[in-house]
Design an enzyme around this catalytic site. Sequence first.
Site: not given
Ligand code: NAP
Length: 250
Positions: A158
């Site tokens: 990741y």
């Molecule tokens: P999340 O709640 O898991 O949401 C992920 C999003 O990505 C969903 O809207 C999902 O939509 C979409 N997605 C997943 N697989 C996909 C695919 N194959 N094609 C198109 N869309 C896809 O994520 P989050 O926690 O908000 O994180 C968002 C971003 O922030 C990510 O890039 C993550 O690496 C980064 N981040 C998060 C954290 C944290 O602690 N949450 C920390 C650091 C960085 P569908 O299921 O509708 O496709």
Amino acid sequence: MASASMQGKVALVTGATSGIGAATAEALAERGAHVLVAGRDAARGEHVVGAIRERGGRAGFVSADLRDATAVRRLALDALGLAGGRVDVLVNNAGVYPFGPTKDTEESLFDAVYALNVKAPFYLVAELAPGMAERGGGAIVNVSTIAAALGFSGMALYGSSKAALNLLTKAWAAEYGPRGVRVNAVQVGPTRTETTAQAEEELRSLAAQAPAGRPASAAEIAAAIVYLADDEASFVQGAVLPVDGGRTAV
Ligand code: NAP
């Protein structure tokens, strides 16, 4: 009430059906942007769109599985078709973050993580940044992680994918910045979203390592993304902004 500083702008947010992306879509719409909510799950997408419209905002859902470049290019075309031929703001937020030992990482998982976290932003920028440059302006915000800057055991796959995104942020700032397109990233710390809430203990213990000592809310991350996307950040280019409760500072 937020200012209407993004009135007349079209913003495409990937992964906007959940978590940070949904909060970003809502915050951009609050500022007056016409927001295109991208994701795979139409029901969750329509829910986000409905919430924006209820508050008087403009939004539409665009469906795409972003793991292959053909679908990524189609999303760009669909977005341009839905919004009168322009996308002014692109937020590359969709991402997956499976953790685990390097030796147990299947090739299929490696490919899936790099496809969504690296290849999708790459080809979306390839499709949309030239149009922004032709119109003389635009903003791209990439959503990265502290795991791209620090070595965490279990986050090699990741973290390395998002480290690529950090570098792409700088390379694209060099490539498109001279033609008015600002490219920046937020480097996010542990944030409570639909996905991370399922591992609450891990989330809290990671968050405890930072001065803030707690996970962020999705809205706190969205606020930083909106700042970088909006004209108030007009001299911020190629920056990877830590939004991590101080984790990478100490
Ligand atoms: P999340 O709640 O898991 O949401 C992920 C999003 O990505 C969903 O809207 C999902 O939509 C979409 N997605 C997943 N697989 C996909 C695919 N194959 N094609 C198109 N869309 C896809 O994520 P989050 O926690 O908000 O994180 C968002 C971003 O922030 C990510 O890039 C993550 O690496 C980064 N981040 C998060 C954290 C944290 O602690 N949450 C920390 C650091 C960085 P569908 O299921 O509708 O496709």
